[in-house]
Design a protein around this motif. Structure first.
Motif, PDB file in Angstrom:
ATOM      1  N   LEU A 349      -4.609  58.215 -38.707  1.00 14.77           N
ATOM      2  CA  LEU A 349      -4.924  56.780 -38.630  1.00 14.77           C
ATOM      3  C   LEU A 349      -4.684  56.234 -37.222  1.00 14.77           C
ATOM      4  O   LEU A 349      -3.810  55.388 -36.996  1.00 14.77           O
ATOM      5  CB  LEU A 349      -4.096  55.997 -39.656  1.00 14.77           C
ATOM      6  CG  LEU A 349      -4.233  56.443 -41.115  1.00 14.77           C
ATOM      7  CD1 LEU A 349      -3.404  55.553 -42.029  1.00 14.77           C
ATOM      8  CD2 LEU A 349      -5.699  56.429 -41.548  1.00 14.77           C
ATOM      9  N   ALA A 350      -5.470  56.715 -36.274  1.00 17.93           N
ATOM     10  CA  ALA A 350      -5.328  56.295 -34.877  1.00 17.93           C
ATOM     11  C   ALA A 350      -5.847  54.869 -34.693  1.00 17.93           C
ATOM     12  O   ALA A 350      -6.912  54.517 -35.195  1.00 17.93           O
ATOM     13  CB  ALA A 350      -6.103  57.250 -33.957  1.00 17.93           C
ATOM     14  N   GLN A 351      -5.080  54.061 -33.985  1.00 18.64           N
ATOM     15  CA  GLN A 351      -5.466  52.657 -33.757  1.00 18.64           C
ATOM     16  C   GLN A 351      -6.779  52.562 -32.976  1.00 18.64           C
ATOM     17  O   GLN A 351      -7.562  51.637 -33.167  1.00 18.64           O
ATOM     18  CB  GLN A 351      -4.349  51.929 -32.989  1.00 18.64           C
ATOM     19  CG  GLN A 351      -3.070  51.733 -33.788  1.00 18.64           C
ATOM     20  CD  GLN A 351      -3.294  50.918 -35.048  1.00 18.64           C
ATOM     21  OE1 GLN A 351      -3.855  49.823 -35.005  1.00 18.64           O
ATOM     22  NE2 GLN A 351      -2.866  51.461 -36.188  1.00 18.64           N
ATOM     23  N   ALA A 352      -7.019  53.554 -32.107  1.00 12.85           N
ATOM     24  CA  ALA A 352      -8.248  53.542 -31.294  1.00 12.85           C
ATOM     25  C   ALA A 352      -9.503  53.668 -32.153  1.00 12.85           C
ATOM     26  O   ALA A 352     -10.600  53.300 -31.732  1.00 12.85           O
ATOM     27  CB  ALA A 352      -8.202  54.685 -30.278  1.00 12.85           C
ATOM     28  N   ASN A 353      -9.359  54.176 -33.380  1.00 12.75           N
ATOM     29  CA  ASN A 353     -10.526  54.391 -34.244  1.00 12.75           C
ATOM     30  C   ASN A 353     -10.941  53.152 -35.025  1.00 12.75           C
ATOM     31  O   ASN A 353     -12.051  53.103 -35.567  1.00 12.75           O
ATOM     32  CB  ASN A 353     -10.234  55.511 -35.254  1.00 12.75           C
ATOM     33  CG  ASN A 353     -10.157  56.871 -34.592  1.00 12.75           C
ATOM     34  OD1 ASN A 353     -10.341  56.981 -33.393  1.00 12.75           O
ATOM     35  ND2 ASN A 353      -9.873  57.890 -35.356  1.00 12.75           N
ATOM     36  N   ILE A 354     -10.063  52.167 -35.117  1.00 17.19           N
ATOM     37  CA  ILE A 354     -10.318  51.015 -35.985  1.00 17.19           C
ATOM     38  C   ILE A 354     -11.620  50.313 -35.655  1.00 17.19           C
ATOM     39  O   ILE A 354     -12.377  49.911 -36.541  1.00 17.19           O
ATOM     40  CB  ILE A 354      -9.130  50.019 -35.928  1.00 17.19           C
ATOM     41  CG1 ILE A 354      -7.936  50.591 -36.701  1.00 17.19           C
ATOM     42  CG2 ILE A 354      -9.527  48.664 -36.517  1.00 17.19           C
ATOM     43  CD1 ILE A 354      -6.712  49.712 -36.697  1.00 17.19           C
ATOM     44  N   LYS A 355     -11.926  50.174 -34.373  1.00 16.99           N
ATOM     45  CA  LYS A 355     -13.122  49.445 -33.959  1.00 16.99           C
ATOM     46  C   LYS A 355     -14.363  50.333 -33.881  1.00 16.99           C
ATOM     47  O   LYS A 355     -15.435  49.880 -33.487  1.00 16.99           O
ATOM     48  CB  LYS A 355     -12.877  48.756 -32.615  1.00 16.99           C
ATOM     49  CG  LYS A 355     -11.851  47.628 -32.704  1.00 16.99           C
ATOM     50  CD  LYS A 355     -11.717  46.902 -31.390  1.00 16.99           C
ATOM     51  CE  LYS A 355     -10.716  45.752 -31.493  1.00 16.99           C
ATOM     52  NZ  LYS A 355     -10.563  45.026 -30.215  1.00 16.99           N
ATOM     53  N   ILE A 356     -14.219  51.602 -34.254  1.00 18.51           N
ATOM     54  CA  ILE A 356     -15.364  52.515 -34.304  1.00 18.51           C
ATOM     55  C   ILE A 356     -15.558  52.887 -35.770  1.00 18.51           C
ATOM     56  O   ILE A 356     -14.909  53.794 -36.281  1.00 18.51           O
ATOM     57  CB  ILE A 356     -15.120  53.775 -33.438  1.00 18.51           C
ATOM     58  CG1 ILE A 356     -14.719  53.381 -32.008  1.00 18.51           C
ATOM     59  CG2 ILE A 356     -16.365  54.651 -33.410  1.00 18.51           C
ATOM     60  CD1 ILE A 356     -14.343  54.542 -31.133  1.00 18.51           C
ATOM     61  N   PRO A 357     -16.440  52.174 -36.491  1.00 14.77           N
ATOM     62  CA  PRO A 357     -16.536  52.285 -37.948  1.00 14.77           C
ATOM     63  C   PRO A 357     -16.618  53.711 -38.489  1.00 14.77           C
ATOM     64  O   PRO A 357     -15.896  54.060 -39.421  1.00 14.77           O
ATOM     65  CB  PRO A 357     -17.809  51.491 -38.268  1.00 14.77           C
ATOM     66  CG  PRO A 357     -17.898  50.487 -37.175  1.00 14.77           C
ATOM     67  CD  PRO A 357     -17.392  51.181 -35.956  1.00 14.77           C
ATOM     68  N   TYR A 358     -17.494  54.534 -37.933  1.00 13.42           N
ATOM     69  CA  TYR A 358     -17.663  55.893 -38.449  1.00 13.42           C
ATOM     70  C   TYR A 358     -16.364  56.684 -38.321  1.00 13.42           C
ATOM     71  O   TYR A 358     -15.936  57.358 -39.264  1.00 13.42           O
ATOM     72  CB  TYR A 358     -18.785  56.605 -37.686  1.00 13.42           C
ATOM     73  CG  TYR A 358     -18.990  58.047 -38.098  1.00 13.42           C
ATOM     74  CD1 TYR A 358     -19.634  58.361 -39.294  1.00 13.42           C
ATOM     75  CD2 TYR A 358     -18.516  59.091 -37.305  1.00 13.42           C
ATOM     76  CE1 TYR A 358     -19.812  59.682 -39.675  1.00 13.42           C
ATOM     77  CE2 TYR A 358     -18.696  60.409 -37.683  1.00 13.42           C
ATOM     78  CZ  TYR A 358     -19.338  60.695 -38.863  1.00 13.42           C
ATOM     79  OH  TYR A 358     -19.502  62.014 -39.244  1.00 13.42           O
ATOM     80  N   ASN A 359     -15.727  56.592 -37.169  1.00 14.15           N
ATOM     81  CA  ASN A 359     -14.479  57.330 -36.959  1.00 14.15           C
ATOM     82  C   ASN A 359     -13.351  56.791 -37.829  1.00 14.15           C
ATOM     83  O   ASN A 359     -12.502  57.548 -38.308  1.00 14.15           O
ATOM     84  CB  ASN A 359     -14.081  57.269 -35.478  1.00 14.15           C
ATOM     85  CG  ASN A 359     -15.008  58.105 -34.617  1.00 14.15           C
ATOM     86  OD1 ASN A 359     -15.974  58.676 -35.113  1.00 14.15           O
ATOM     87  ND2 ASN A 359     -14.738  58.171 -33.340  1.00 14.15           N
ATOM     88  N   ALA A 360     -13.324  55.468 -38.021  1.00 15.86           N
ATOM     89  CA  ALA A 360     -12.316  54.874 -38.901  1.00 15.86           C
ATOM     90  C   ALA A 360     -12.490  55.387 -40.323  1.00 15.86           C
ATOM     91  O   ALA A 360     -11.508  55.702 -41.012  1.00 15.86           O
ATOM     92  CB  ALA A 360     -12.417  53.349 -38.869  1.00 15.86           C
ATOM     93  N   MET A 361     -13.739  55.491 -40.757  1.00 10.28           N
ATOM     94  CA  MET A 361     -14.035  55.995 -42.100  1.00 10.28           C
ATOM     95  C   MET A 361     -13.548  57.442 -42.255  1.00 10.28           C
ATOM     96  O   MET A 361     -12.920  57.794 -43.259  1.00 10.28           O
ATOM     97  CB  MET A 361     -15.539  55.911 -42.354  1.00 10.28           C
ATOM     98  CG  MET A 361     -15.974  56.305 -43.741  1.00 10.28           C
ATOM     99  SD  MET A 361     -17.768  56.096 -43.954  1.00 10.28           S
ATOM    100  CE  MET A 361     -18.370  57.424 -42.881  1.00 10.28           C
ATOM    101  N   VAL A 362     -13.817  58.273 -41.254  1.00 12.41           N
ATOM    102  CA  VAL A 362     -13.368  59.666 -41.288  1.00 12.41           C
ATOM    103  C   VAL A 362     -11.844  59.744 -41.241  1.00 12.41           C
ATOM    104  O   VAL A 362     -11.225  60.576 -41.913  1.00 12.41           O
ATOM    105  CB  VAL A 362     -13.987  60.467 -40.123  1.00 12.41           C
ATOM    106  CG1 VAL A 362     -13.432  61.882 -40.083  1.00 12.41           C
ATOM    107  CG2 VAL A 362     -15.502  60.511 -40.263  1.00 12.41           C
TER     108      VAL A 362
END
Length: 592
Positions: A349-362
């Motif tokens: 659950l990297a904070q950097a992924n939150i604003k990148i929808p696809y990566n947040a989903m993964v």
């Protein structure tokens, strides 16, 4: 205190020049507008691609060569190596690609970032691009009023391009008139001392601005206005490359160890390439002079020569370092070792992924799978089954009939390990869903439901754990057989879900129709646990083979086991079947 004083002093100095020097005011305005444009461009491509950019980077990285090419092409299109770096770091944090592939993408992104210099030097200076900026800004604003995220993304891209063009125009105008009042070129320092001074200036400018593209635009417009010498511009370009390492390091701070290793590799590439360019600066300058006529670059077109130089020394760095990617990976892994992480701490659950929808989903998907892994291991231990003993279907009968007992406190495991992890998944999902489209948000909602089912399954197992362990040691063979059956069904369902998980995570092609059929078969097997309707308990009571107290325990515990197995199938259906239509077919009517 010192930091605050320094910031205030810098702001006052900038304010003085903005008020007193019109030329500098125009240049600084151009830089500010250019940076705003870069910001809108990055956000625009995130929204406009709808995860396509991420999928491309994930799909076209099967080899280091393809990863390098993909990094070059995507960076050339989106005009932001920082955006590509952030996506790659987020990929590494959820283990979508290997570190070697990530490094290859970054190598390509460095080369791709040199296209900015070509665009600015060929179009930005030779055309009155401010004419095109205004229509882009107008239509960009219009598209931003749309409720469709794709159109909003397109609007941001147009706004970004418009502001970038406008910023270049302002910078060019400022440097054109600055020459009349201040001849910066007159302050040039010759030799390698001057080169190192300008490298330092370029690096500092990039660290402050946080954009090598913006720094290169400033250098090119200053060179076009004859405010700096050609050789000094080459040194500034080297410095801009070196300065981007700070951006990479900052971007890796919220990432895991692999993200930090990528930043280290980025640092190695830029520093090595910078040193190589310094040592060979005059040789590379002569090579530019040799190649320029072949590329149709005029002898006095120093801005395009600068763009060629920028491309050449980055290409040289790739040629030299590409064969050593595996060595860089080994060195990075030695210097940045993995820290031990408890199961209660999220890995993906990297904070950097939150604003990148696809990566947040993964990220959420992988963390939910990890939650399941920890829960099913605890459940098996509660049933006195060692996970290492459960490798094939034939092992099920062996582990069910063994008499060894594993002391497992599921309440303790939940409170100390899984509760915190579950809360982190839910919180991360709620925040990241704000940036997702409807389909992505729906899948994440399903994952939140599955996370809850995983916790419920653990708690349901806790409720029957005592009776299972007690009655499996009973002298009454009939009650013992019933609880052996409950244990066997639970272990079988967990084993089959784990097999589905292995197929899902393997690189081999899986027949998802066959998988879905298996889930349908398992749904039918659930009826064996419906002891009230199948009449098995009635026969045992009627024949006085068990007591009414035993019967009550069996009815309650088989009902709970039925719920556990039902939830296990729902978990498998959502997490380990990719095809949406097959998932819908596999849904059970009720989740208890």
């Amino acid at each position: 205190m010192v930091k605050k004083t320094l910031i205030i002093s810098i702001l006052l100095i900038i304010a003085y020049f903005v008020i007193s020097e019109d030329n500098i005011k125009i240049i600084l305005s151009g830089i500010a507008i250019f940076l705003i444009g870069m910001h809108f461009m990055e956000d625009g491509f995130k929204l406009f691609s709808g995860g396509t950019l991420e999928k491309i980077l994930e799909k076209f990285t099967s080899t280091n060569a393809r990863a390098l090419t993909t990094g070059f092409i995507t960076t050339s299109i989106v005009q932001s190596s920082s955006l590509i770096s952030v996506i790659v770091i987020s990929f590494l944090s959820v283990e979508l690609i290997s570190l070697a592939k990530g490094i290859a993408i970054i190598f390509g992104a460095n080369l791709g970032s040199t296209t900015t210099a070509w665009i600015v030097s060929s179009f930005g200076l030779n055309l009155k691009i401010s004419i095109y900026a205004m229509p882009m800004i107008i239509f960009g604003v219009i598209f931003r009023f749309s409720k469709n995220s794709t159109y909003v993304g397109l609007g941001n891209i147009l706004l970004g391009l418009g502001f970038i063009f406008l910023g270049i125009s302002y910078m060019k105008e400022g440097f054109d008139t600055l020459k009349d009042s201040i001849d910066l070129a007159a302050y040039s320092v010759g030799g390698y001392l001057g080169i190192f001074i300008y490298i330092l200036i370029g690096a500092i400018a990039t660290v402050v601005i946080q954009s090598s593209s913006a720094t290169m635009a400033i250098i090119i417009t200053a060179l076009a206005g004859a405010n700096i010498l050609y050789i000094d511009a080459l040194a500034l370009a080297i410095g801009a490359n070196v300065g981007t390492t700070v951006t990479a390091v900052i971007g890796s701070l919220t990432s895991n160890e692999n993200g930090k290793r990528l930043a280290f590799a980025h640092f190695v590439f830029n520093i090595f390439t910078g040193l190589l360019a310094v040592v060979l600066i005059y040789t590379l300058r002569d090579l530019v002079e040799f190649l320029s006529p072949m590329l149709g670059i005029a002898a006095d077109n120093y801005t395009m020569k600068l763009a060629l130089f920028h491309t050449l020394f980055n290409l040289l760095g790739i040629i030299v370092l590409y064969p050593f990617i595996s060595k860089i990976v080994t060195l990075a892994e030695k210097l940045i070792s993995d820290k031990y992480k408890k199961s209660s701490k999220p890995l993906y659950l990297a904070q950097a992924n939150i604003k990148i929808p696809y990566n947040a989903m993964v990220s959420i998907q992988k963390e939910t799978i990890r939650l399941y892994d920890n829960a099913q291991k605890a459940i098996l231990h509660a049933l006195s089954v060692h996970t290492s003993q459960l490798n094939t279907k034939e092992d099920i009968a062996k582990v069910v009939n063994q008499n060894s007992k594993i002391d497992t406190n599921l309440d303790d495991i939940y409170q100390k390990e899984l509760k915190s992890l579950y809360s982190d998944i839910i919180e991360y999902a709620l925040i990241s869903q704000q940036n997702m489209n409807q389909e992505q948000s729906k899948y994440v909602t399903d994952l939140k439901i599955i996370s809850n089912l995983i916790i419920k399954t653990l708690k349901d197992t806790r409720d029957i754990q005592k009776n299972v362990n007690f009655y499996l040691n009973s002298k009454n063979e009939y009650i013992k057989e019933e609880y052996r059956f409950i244990k066997e069904e639970l272990v079988t369902f967990i084993f089959e879900v784990n097999e589905l998980k292995k197929d899902f995570e393997s690189d081999s092609e899986t027949d998802e129709l066959e998988v879905s059929t298996q889930i349908q078969v398992d749904k039918e097997r659930l009826q064996k646990l419906d002891v009230i309707h199948n009449g098995r308990i009635d026969s045992l009571i009627k024949d006085e083979k068990i007591t009414s107290k035993m019967a009550t325990s069996i009815i309650n515990d088989t009902s709970t086991a039925y719920t556990i197995c039902t939830n296990l199938l729902n978990i498998a259906n959502v997490m380990f079947i990719r095809d949406k239509n097959l998932r819908e077919l596999g849904e059970l009517d009720e989740v208890k």
